[in-house]
Motif scaffolding. Structure first.
Motif, PDB file in Angstrom:
ATOM      1  N   LYS A   9       0.842  -1.186   0.000  1.00 46.85           N
ATOM      2  CA  LYS A   9       0.000   0.000   0.000  1.00 46.85           C
ATOM      3  C   LYS A   9       0.883   1.244   0.000  1.00 46.85           C
ATOM      4  CE  LYS A   9      -3.711   2.467   0.178  1.00 46.85           C
ATOM      5  NZ  LYS A   9      -4.643   2.505  -0.960  1.00 46.85           N
ATOM      6  N   TYR A  11       1.015   5.454  -0.188  1.00 41.51           N
ATOM      7  CA  TYR A  11       0.339   6.748  -0.085  1.00 41.51           C
ATOM      8  C   TYR A  11       1.281   7.762  -0.723  1.00 41.51           C
ATOM      9  CZ  TYR A  11      -2.891   4.637   3.246  1.00 41.51           C
ATOM     10  OH  TYR A  11      -3.837   3.845   3.832  1.00 41.51           O
ATOM     11  N   ARG A  45      -7.122  -2.683   7.661  1.00 43.81           N
ATOM     12  CA  ARG A  45      -8.134  -1.954   6.878  1.00 43.81           C
ATOM     13  C   ARG A  45      -8.235  -2.494   5.457  1.00 43.81           C
ATOM     14  NH1 ARG A  45      -9.019   4.254   7.865  1.00 43.81           N
ATOM     15  NH2 ARG A  45     -10.035   4.067   9.865  1.00 43.81           N
ATOM     16  N   ILE A  50     -11.640  -1.658   3.516  1.00 44.60           N
ATOM     17  CA  ILE A  50     -11.803  -0.203   3.694  1.00 44.60           C
ATOM     18  C   ILE A  50     -10.880   0.550   2.749  1.00 44.60           C
ATOM     19  CG2 ILE A  50     -11.537   1.699   5.363  1.00 44.60           C
ATOM     20  CD1 ILE A  50     -12.272  -0.385   7.544  1.00 44.60           C
ATOM     21  N   ILE A  51      -9.681   0.041   2.560  1.00 41.35           N
ATOM     22  CA  ILE A  51      -8.772   0.653   1.585  1.00 41.35           C
ATOM     23  C   ILE A  51      -8.361  -0.399   0.572  1.00 41.35           C
ATOM     24  CG2 ILE A  51      -7.896   2.445   3.152  1.00 41.35           C
ATOM     25  CD1 ILE A  51      -5.448   0.714   3.648  1.00 41.35           C
ATOM     26  N   ALA A  52      -8.012   0.058  -0.608  1.00 37.36           N
ATOM     27  CA  ALA A  52      -7.650  -0.881  -1.682  1.00 37.36           C
ATOM     28  C   ALA A  52      -6.133  -1.062  -1.730  1.00 37.36           C
ATOM     29  CB  ALA A  52      -8.142  -0.328  -3.010  1.00 37.36           C
TER      30      ALA A  52
END
Lengths: 246, 571
Positions: A9, A11, A45, A50-52
């Protein structure tokens, strides 16, 4: 079964988790541990949908959380550390709402016992604003357990609970695992992790530091033999505990 | 007042403004402020022709002037009868923790609270002066401002005093009533006398609105009602003063009234701490809710919490969201707001049944106008959709549903009740118009055409509101930083600017989305134009179906965006 494959993941330029993989089979309790900011909540999550993921895949009971979201989520319960409740629904209405979301046909029979188990029967007509922090946490747990999930993801589940509530919660998690649920438990309470978890996944800076049973982990690090889980954790994550003098 | 309290007040106010000014570095707030200032300038401050003070003369009807104090009476009655408005007593949690245990007198705390209320009074006074400057009077703006300041401060004191008295009576029952018996008796005597005068004047309304109003004004000017009305007349005399001499004459009694209120509030402090702590707890819950991103939900009463609906445990999961959001509407009172116009029309229908001509015109104008207003402003009242639920995004994302199902459920939660409210309003209005207008109305709008519209309208309204709510939800989901998420909107000039930007975007999108359905409706109408009633029905239903299809398509697209959005983007 919960299967996480090369989960990454990002960001922006920051990588929260980097190609982590693990599997939680039915009946297993995986302890997800790591220091603050290691990527635990991001992982949980993503498992909850909730998040990809930026890369990799996550499946719940064989259903990919991204491509078959509703089927995967039907088998899953996510209990966050901060209870997420609706201000305008009473305790009982929260459970009825969740029952409809997950199509719990015998909801009527389940409501009473679950409210009793979590000592919420007297509060069934109360709104969340009238509940203490611990009661809210119990309600969030009740909502998570109502549909009898095959996969259970818990983020600091004992926060706010009183000693009796903590004991009951530990027993509930163990019972769910014995009944065949795959459980992921993230907590900084290492005694809880040691008591309940059959496997550990130690994460630091978004990467896997150690994965396996405590014996397997210690087996690959001979210098940790005979040490407590807390010492193992601090050694693996490179943290120096207060008062350790290191 | 204690110097520490002065220090707290001055520094808190200064820092609040500092934060507001610093916030303007963010383009969103800067643009919003510019728009907000422009809006207020356009509405209140722009130069207008013929607004000079030289043009002095009585422009307001004497009956209206005589009846205006009744508005103050209604406000005061509301404060007393529904006087559990604890916000008048609320302190912040920090103030409760630090000031209540400190060696300060109750009176200095009340004084601090009242002084804190001065800032909004000073600001709102400017707007009231701007609003009233078109009254064509010779009174200088500064005197008008001072007069308004005195009246508004008196009203704040009255509200605080009423909150203290009612809190005392409610919490300490017989003992509390005994403590505040004088206040309660005065309240009962004043309002009882005025209510009695109104009741006696009511039959005069049978002769018409004007005659009724005149009779009411006369009744209020006769003793004992005139004595009861004196404080309200004193307050309004200052506001309605047209020159400096009148203002000066009115100022004396108004200041006396203000002084009386200061004395009364400072004397009625026996239940202050308990009431203030209770009120502060409610305030703290709201603030905590906002901080923890749970939404700025107003605490609801136990009575409201009992309003419920059944929900079957099995079936489409999306229904659970509609159910949850409908309970939100029922318990928050938002539903009352949109159904109220229909009720008011119904009451008007009954009250004015003797005047068919006035009634028919009024019903058509009011029915159409209110329905149109509900299209524009209804979605701002019914925020029981993603605009509230995005604060619970992590929870929504774990629900076993596709994104489009979640979005459709959220859109339906607001669109269906609003469509029902509009339909009822229109039905009442047009039924009233037909019933009272008789042949004249029937000649302009034949009954079969009216029935065709009535039959097709539900689908049309559903589609129209559906598209409208999709747009509002799309803005919240795609541009969350531009929308105030939660139950209530924000306050302040920037908030007004932000609301305007949202409104402009909504209107543009709505206008665009109406093009195809309107074209479809027009084509269908001309295809069947030989029979007007049939053509009308087909046109309305066709346009409605096109709107519903558009709503579904847009919701499906938005569903994809919902699946991609992450809490960090919304927070």
């Amino acid at each position: 079964m919960i299967d996480v494959r090369d989960f990454t993941k990002n960001y922006g330029t920051f990588t929260a988790t980097n190609a982590i993989s693990f599997t939680v089979s039915p009946g297993e309790v995986l302890g997800l541990v790591g220091p603050n900011g290691a990527g635990k909540t991001t992982t949980l999550r993503a498992i909850a949908g909730i998040i990809a993921p930026s890369a990799g895949s996550i499946s719940i009971c064989g259903h990919d959380i991204q491509t078959s979201g509703p089927k995967a989520k039907q088998a899953l319960a996510f209990i966050p550390d901060e209870p997420q409740l609706f201000d305008y629904l009473t305790v009982e209405e929260h459970l009825r709402f969740v029952a409809r979301l997950y199509n719990v046909a015998d909801a009527e029979q389940r409501l009473g016992p679950i409210l009793d188990e979590l000592e919420l029967t007297d509060k069934r007509r109360n709104l969340p604003t009238e509940l203490s922090r611990g009661m809210k946490q119990k309600l969030a747990i009740a909502c998570g357990l109502l549909h009898d999930p095959q996969a259970l993801v818990l983020d600091e589940p004992l926060t706010g609970l009183d000693p009796a509530g903590m004991r009951r919660m530990r027993a509930t998690i163990a019972a769910r695992a014995r009944a065949g649920a795959s459980v992921i438990l993230s907590s900084h309470q290492l005694t809880l992790v040691e008591e309940l978890c059959t496997k550990l996944f130690v994460i630091r800076h978004g990467r896997c530091v150690a994965y396996g049973t405590l014996a397997e982990i210690v087996g690959t690090h001979p210098e940790l033999v005979g040490r407590s889980l807390e010492e193992v954790f601090l050694a693996l994550t490179g943290e120096s505990g207060a008062g350790s003098g290191q | 007042m204690n110097p520490a309290l002065w220090y707290l007040l001055l520094h808190t106010t200064r820092n609040q403004w500092r934060v507001r000014i610093a916030r303007l570095k963010n383009p969103r707030y800067a643009i919003a402020l510019v728009l907000g200032v422009l809006y207020f300038w356009f509405l209140y401050f722009r130069p207008r022709s013929g607004a000079s003070g030289a043009n002095v003369g009585p422009t307001v009807d004497a009956t209206l002037v005589a009846l205006a104090p009744l508005l103050l009476v209604l406000y005061a009655a509301w404060v007393w009868i529904f006087g559990r408005d604890r916000s008048a007593l609320a302190f912040s949690q920090a103030e409760v923790s630090m000031l209540f245990p400190a060696p300060l007198t109750r009176r200095s705390l009340i004084g601090f609270k009242l002084l804190k209320a001065q800032v909004p009074i000073l600001i709102s006074g400017i707007f009231w002066v701007a609003i009233m400057r078109n009254g064509r009077t010779a009174l200088p703006h500064t005197l008008r401002y001072l007069g308004l300041y005195v009246v508004m401060t008196t009203l704040v004191l009255h509200r605080t005093g009423a909150a203290l008295v009612t809190a005392n009576a409610l919490e300490h029952r017989a003992r509390g009533v005994r403590r505040t018996v004088v206040s309660l008796v005065v309240f009962a005597a004043v309002f009882g006398t005025i209510a009695w005068a109104c009741w006696n004047a009511y039959p005069a309304f049978d002769a018409g609105l004007k005659e009724g109003a005149k009779a009411l004004a006369n009744a209020l000017q006769r003793a004992p009602a005139s004595i009861a009305m004196y404080p309200f007349n004193v307050a309004l005399a200052l506001i309605f003063a047209t020159n400096s001499a009148e203002w000066l004459r009115a100022m004396g009694p108004a200041l006396a009234l203000l002084a009386l209120h200061v004395w009364w509030v400072l004397r009625t402090d026996s239940a202050f701490e308990e009431s203030a702590v209770a009120a502060s707890l409610v305030l703290a819950k709201r603030i905590e809710a906002m901080r923890t991103r749970q939404g700025a939900a107003a605490p609801i009463s136990a009575k409201a919490a009992k309003r419920s609906l059944p929900l079957a445990p099995t079936g489409a999961p999306a229904v659970a969201i509609v159910w949850k959001n409908t309970l939100w509407l029922m318990r928050s009172g938002a539903l009352r707001g949109v159904f109220l116009p229909a009720l008011i029309l119904l009451v008007t229908l009954v009250v004015l049944r003797g005047q068919p001509q006035v009634l028919a015109a009024m019903m058509i104008v009011a029915g159409g106008g209110i329905s149109a207003m509900l299209v524009l402003f209804g979605p701002m009242t019914l925020r029981n959709d993603l605009r509230s639920d995005l604060l619970h995004l992590p929870m929504l994302k774990t629900m076993p549903m596709r994104g489009r199902e979640v979005v459709l459920a959220q859109v339906a939660s607001g669109a269906i009740p609003l469509a029902v409210a509009q339909y009822l309003t229109m039905l009442v209005a047009f039924a009233g118009a037909f019933a009272s207008g008789g042949a004249e109305i029937a000649a302009k709008a034949p009954l079969d055409v009216a029935i065709a519209v009535a039959l097709g309208a539900p689908l049309l309204l559903l589609g129209l509101n559906g598209v409208n709510f999709v747009i509002h939800n799309a803005i919240a989901l795609l541009f969350p930083a531009w929308v105030k998420l939660g139950e209530h909107g924000a306050g302040g000039v920037e908030a007004m600017g932000q609301m305007m930007m949202t409104m402009i975007a909504v209107l543009l999108c709505l206008a665009l989305s109406l093009v195809l359905p309107a074209a479809a409706g027009a084509v269908l109408f001309f295809a069947f134009k030989a029979q007007v009633a049939v053509a009308t029905a087909v046109c309305v239903v066709g346009a409605g179906a096109a709107l519903v299809a558009e709503c579904y398509g847009l919701a499906a697209l938005l569903g994809g965006a919902f699946e991609r959005v992450e809490p960090s983007q919304v927070g």
